[in-house]
Design a protein around this motif. Sequence first.
Motif, PDB file in Angstrom:
ATOM      1  N   GLU A 246       0.825  -1.186   0.000  1.00 25.04           N
ATOM      2  CA  GLU A 246       0.000   0.000   0.000  1.00 25.04           C
ATOM      3  C   GLU A 246       0.864   1.243   0.000  1.00 25.04           C
ATOM      4  O   GLU A 246       2.024   1.204   0.422  1.00 25.04           O
ATOM      5  N   ILE A 247       0.294   2.343  -0.458  1.00 23.45           N
ATOM      6  CA  ILE A 247       0.990   3.620  -0.405  1.00 23.45           C
ATOM      7  C   ILE A 247       0.789   4.215   0.980  1.00 23.45           C
ATOM      8  O   ILE A 247      -0.341   4.286   1.464  1.00 23.45           O
ATOM      9  N   PRO A 248       1.868   4.646   1.645  1.00 21.70           N
ATOM     10  CA  PRO A 248       1.714   5.231   2.977  1.00 21.70           C
ATOM     11  C   PRO A 248       0.933   6.538   2.935  1.00 21.70           C
ATOM     12  O   PRO A 248       0.862   7.203   1.910  1.00 21.70           O
ATOM     13  N   SER A 249       0.356   6.886   4.062  1.00 18.36           N
ATOM     14  CA  SER A 249      -0.485   8.081   4.114  1.00 18.36           C
ATOM     15  C   SER A 249       0.326   9.360   4.008  1.00 18.36           C
ATOM     16  O   SER A 249      -0.144  10.369   3.500  1.00 18.36           O
ATOM     17  N   GLU A 250       1.575   9.319   4.507  1.00 21.20           N
ATOM     18  CA  GLU A 250       2.420  10.502   4.463  1.00 21.20           C
ATOM     19  C   GLU A 250       3.806  10.103   3.972  1.00 21.20           C
ATOM     20  O   GLU A 250       4.427   9.206   4.526  1.00 21.20           O
ATOM     21  N   ALA A 251       4.275  10.828   2.965  1.00 18.25           N
ATOM     22  CA  ALA A 251       5.621  10.570   2.462  1.00 18.25           C
ATOM     23  C   ALA A 251       6.642  11.267   3.359  1.00 18.25           C
ATOM     24  O   ALA A 251       6.378  12.307   3.937  1.00 18.25           O
ATOM     25  N   GLU A 252       7.803  10.660   3.464  1.00 17.93           N
ATOM     26  CA  GLU A 252       8.848  11.238   4.304  1.00 17.93           C
ATOM     27  C   GLU A 252       9.376  12.519   3.675  1.00 17.93           C
ATOM     28  O   GLU A 252       9.453  12.658   2.460  1.00 17.93           O
ATOM     29  N   ASN A 253       9.746  13.484   4.544  1.00 19.45           N
ATOM     30  CA  ASN A 253      10.321  14.727   4.046  1.00 19.45           C
ATOM     31  C   ASN A 253      11.645  14.445   3.354  1.00 19.45           C
ATOM     32  O   ASN A 253      12.449  13.632   3.810  1.00 19.45           O
ATOM     33  N   ILE A 254      11.872  15.155   2.268  1.00 19.91           N
ATOM     34  CA  ILE A 254      13.086  14.951   1.474  1.00 19.91           C
ATOM     35  C   ILE A 254      14.010  16.141   1.662  1.00 19.91           C
ATOM     36  O   ILE A 254      13.641  17.277   1.384  1.00 19.91           O
ATOM     37  N   ASN A 255      15.194  15.873   2.149  1.00 22.24           N
ATOM     38  CA  ASN A 255      16.198  16.918   2.337  1.00 22.24           C
ATOM     39  C   ASN A 255      17.086  16.979   1.092  1.00 22.24           C
ATOM     40  O   ASN A 255      18.030  16.204   0.963  1.00 22.24           O
ATOM     41  N   VAL A 256      16.756  17.891   0.206  1.00 18.78           N
ATOM     42  CA  VAL A 256      17.488  17.975  -1.066  1.00 18.78           C
ATOM     43  C   VAL A 256      18.938  18.377  -0.847  1.00 18.78           C
ATOM     44  O   VAL A 256      19.833  17.981  -1.598  1.00 18.78           O
ATOM     45  N   GLU A 257      19.211  19.160   0.209  1.00 22.93           N
ATOM     46  CA  GLU A 257      20.566  19.644   0.454  1.00 22.93           C
ATOM     47  C   GLU A 257      21.541  18.510   0.736  1.00 22.93           C
ATOM     48  O   GLU A 257      22.740  18.649   0.504  1.00 22.93           O
ATOM     49  N   ILE A 258      21.023  17.388   1.255  1.00 24.40           N
ATOM     50  CA  ILE A 258      21.906  16.263   1.573  1.00 24.40           C
ATOM     51  C   ILE A 258      22.536  15.672   0.314  1.00 24.40           C
ATOM     52  O   ILE A 258      23.517  14.927   0.375  1.00 24.40           O
ATOM     53  N   LEU A 259      21.971  16.030  -0.831  1.00 22.66           N
ATOM     54  CA  LEU A 259      22.519  15.565  -2.101  1.00 22.66           C
ATOM     55  C   LEU A 259      23.962  16.036  -2.279  1.00 22.66           C
ATOM     56  O   LEU A 259      24.754  15.384  -2.963  1.00 22.66           O
ATOM     57  N   GLU A 260      24.299  17.174  -1.640  1.00 20.08           N
ATOM     58  CA  GLU A 260      25.642  17.741  -1.783  1.00 20.08           C
ATOM     59  C   GLU A 260      26.721  16.812  -1.225  1.00 20.08           C
ATOM     60  O   GLU A 260      27.882  16.910  -1.615  1.00 20.08           O
ATOM     61  N   ILE A 261      26.351  15.937  -0.289  1.00 15.73           N
ATOM     62  CA  ILE A 261      27.349  15.039   0.299  1.00 15.73           C
ATOM     63  C   ILE A 261      27.103  13.590  -0.115  1.00 15.73           C
ATOM     64  O   ILE A 261      27.471  12.655   0.581  1.00 15.73           O
ATOM     65  N   HIS A 262      26.458  13.435  -1.262  1.00 17.20           N
ATOM     66  CA  HIS A 262      26.237  12.084  -1.786  1.00 17.20           C
ATOM     67  C   HIS A 262      27.589  11.457  -2.150  1.00 17.20           C
ATOM     68  O   HIS A 262      28.490  12.150  -2.641  1.00 17.20           O
ATOM     69  N   PRO A 263      27.763  10.149  -1.900  1.00 15.25           N
ATOM     70  CA  PRO A 263      29.042   9.493  -2.207  1.00 15.25           C
ATOM     71  C   PRO A 263      29.513   9.699  -3.639  1.00 15.25           C
ATOM     72  O   PRO A 263      30.718   9.789  -3.890  1.00 15.25           O
ATOM     73  N   GLU A 264      28.578   9.769  -4.595  1.00 17.43           N
ATOM     74  CA  GLU A 264      28.989   9.968  -5.988  1.00 17.43           C
ATOM     75  C   GLU A 264      29.642  11.338  -6.188  1.00 17.43           C
ATOM     76  O   GLU A 264      30.430  11.514  -7.120  1.00 17.43           O
ATOM     77  N   LEU A 265      29.318  12.311  -5.321  1.00 16.29           N
ATOM     78  CA  LEU A 265      29.959  13.623  -5.374  1.00 16.29           C
ATOM     79  C   LEU A 265      31.218  13.646  -4.512  1.00 16.29           C
ATOM     80  O   LEU A 265      32.222  14.253  -4.886  1.00 16.29           O
ATOM     81  N   LEU A 266      31.150  12.971  -3.358  1.00 15.84           N
ATOM     82  CA  LEU A 266      32.331  12.909  -2.490  1.00 15.84           C
ATOM     83  C   LEU A 266      33.504  12.226  -3.198  1.00 15.84           C
ATOM     84  O   LEU A 266      34.660  12.529  -2.916  1.00 15.84           O
ATOM     85  N   LYS A 267      33.189  11.344  -4.112  1.00 14.75           N
ATOM     86  CA  LYS A 267      34.254  10.671  -4.855  1.00 14.75           C
ATOM     87  C   LYS A 267      35.109  11.686  -5.609  1.00 14.75           C
ATOM     88  O   LYS A 267      36.330  11.561  -5.664  1.00 14.75           O
ATOM     89  N   PHE A 268      34.458  12.710  -6.170  1.00 16.70           N
ATOM     90  CA  PHE A 268      35.220  13.728  -6.903  1.00 16.70           C
ATOM     91  C   PHE A 268      36.104  14.533  -5.954  1.00 16.70           C
ATOM     92  O   PHE A 268      37.200  14.943  -6.326  1.00 16.70           O
ATOM     93  N   ASP A 269      35.634  14.761  -4.724  1.00 16.13           N
ATOM     94  CA  ASP A 269      36.469  15.446  -3.732  1.00 16.13           C
ATOM     95  C   ASP A 269      37.710  14.615  -3.422  1.00 16.13           C
ATOM     96  O   ASP A 269      38.814  15.155  -3.294  1.00 16.13           O
ATOM     97  N   LYS A 270      37.516  13.307  -3.288  1.00 16.38           N
ATOM     98  CA  LYS A 270      38.663  12.427  -3.021  1.00 16.38           C
ATOM     99  C   LYS A 270      39.615  12.393  -4.211  1.00 16.38           C
ATOM    100  O   LYS A 270      40.843  12.369  -4.042  1.00 16.38           O
ATOM    101  N   MET A 271      39.051  12.398  -5.406  1.00 16.19           N
ATOM    102  CA  MET A 271      39.895  12.408  -6.606  1.00 16.19           C
ATOM    103  C   MET A 271      40.690  13.707  -6.681  1.00 16.19           C
ATOM    104  O   MET A 271      41.878  13.704  -7.035  1.00 16.19           O
ATOM    105  N   TYR A 272      40.039  14.826  -6.358  1.00 17.33           N
ATOM    106  CA  TYR A 272      40.714  16.129  -6.361  1.00 17.33           C
ATOM    107  C   TYR A 272      41.862  16.122  -5.350  1.00 17.33           C
ATOM    108  O   TYR A 272      42.963  16.602  -5.632  1.00 17.33           O
TER     109      TYR A 272
END
Length: 405
Positions: free
Chosen positions: A214-240
Motif C-alpha cells: 500500500e501507499i503510505p499516508s504521508e511521504a517522508e520529508n526529502i532533504n534535497v541539500e543532503i545531495l551535496e554530500i552524496h558518495p557519488e559527489l564525495l568521490k570527486f572530492d577524493k579524486m581532487y
Amino acid sequence: MRINLITCLALFVVGVSNAQQLEKYIGEALTRNPELKALEKSYEIASEKVIEVNTLPNTEFSAGYFVSEPETRTGAQKARFSVKQMIPWFGTITARENYVSSLADTQYIDSSIAKRKLTLAVTQSFYKLVSNQEKQQILVENIELLETYEKLALTSVEVGNASAVDVLKLQIRQNELMQKMKILQQDFLSERVAFNLMLNRDENLDIETNVRFEIPSEAENINVEILEIHPELLKFDKMYKSVETSELVNQKETGPNLGFGLDYIPVAERPDMDMIDNGKDIIMPMVSISIPIFNKKYKSVSRQNELRQQEITSQKENKLNTLKTLLNTAIANRMSAEIMFDIQSVNLKQAKDAEEILIKNYETGVIDFNDILDIQELQLKFEMDLIGAVQEYYLQSAVIYYLAK
C-alpha cells in the motif's frame, strides 16, 4: 486504506515485520554480493600499497676482481667491494604515502557507492516481485468471478434469458486472463533469478513477498541539500585530493636524491719492502647526489595535475546536475503515482457500484452479460493500475532514498 510510513534501511516498507523482511535481504546482499567483495579487496590492496611506498630504493652491492692488479706504494689491489644506498629528498616518501592513501580513500568511496546501488537494485527488484504476485492474485480473483458469471449465464440460458454466445464470451475472457497469468508467472521467475543472483545464492530459492502493498499516508520529508554530500559527489572530492597529493609528490621528486656508500679494496703486502701500512686495505666512504637538471618532465606533470583538477571540478558540477535531475524526476514520478492511485481508487469504487447494480438486475431476471464483461474488464484495469501505481511509488521512493539519504 493508507497507513503511516516507517522509515528504515529496508526503504519505506509498510509495517515493522515487512521492513525486517526486506532489510534481511539487503543485509544478505551486502554480505554475499561478489561485486562488493571484489571492491573490498581492491580497497585492501590500495591500503596495502601505503606500506609498499614506505621503502627506500634497493641497496646496491657490487664486487669486482682485478685481473691485472694495479700496484700501489703499499701493495697490489686485489679486488673491489662496494655498497651504495640512495635516499629520496626529505619528505618524498611521506608525500608518496599520502598520495597512495588518497587513492585508497577513493576506492573506499567506490565501495560505498556500490553498496548504495546494490541496496537500490535489491529494493526495486523486491517490489517488482511483490507487484507481480499482487497482480497474479487479482487475476485469480477475476477468473473466479468470471466462473461465477459463467454459472449465472448457464442458468440464464436454460430459462431463455441469455444465449450460448454469452457463455462463450465469458469463457474466452477467462482464457485471456489465464494467458496473462502465465505471462506474469514467467516474469516472476525471471525476476526471482535476478534477485537471488544479486544475493549470490541459488537462483531458484523462494522469496518471501507477503507484504502489505500500500501507499503510505504521508511521504517522508526529502532533504534535497543532503545531495551535496552524496558518495557519488564525495568521490570527486577524493579524486581532487589525490591530484593535490600527486602534485606534492611531483614537487618532492624535483629535489635531488642523496646517495651514501662505501668501497672496500683489499691490498696485498709487498714482500720486498718493510714499511708502514704495507698491505693495508683501502676503505673509502662515498657521498653522491642525483639532480634532475632537465626537469621539463616535472613541469609537464604539474600542468597535467592542474588540468586534471579543473576536469574533476567540471565533472563534479555535471554529476551534481545529473543527480538533481534524477531526484526531481523521482519526486515528480512518485507524486504522479500517488495521483494515479487516488484516481484509480475512485474509478474502482464506481466500477464495483456498477457491478452491484448489474447483479441486482439479475434478481429481476434481466442481465446483460456484455455489460458484465465490460465492467469486469474495467475493474481489472483499475485494479492493475492501482498495483502499478503502488509499485511505481516504491520504485521511485527507492531512487529518492538512494539520492537523498
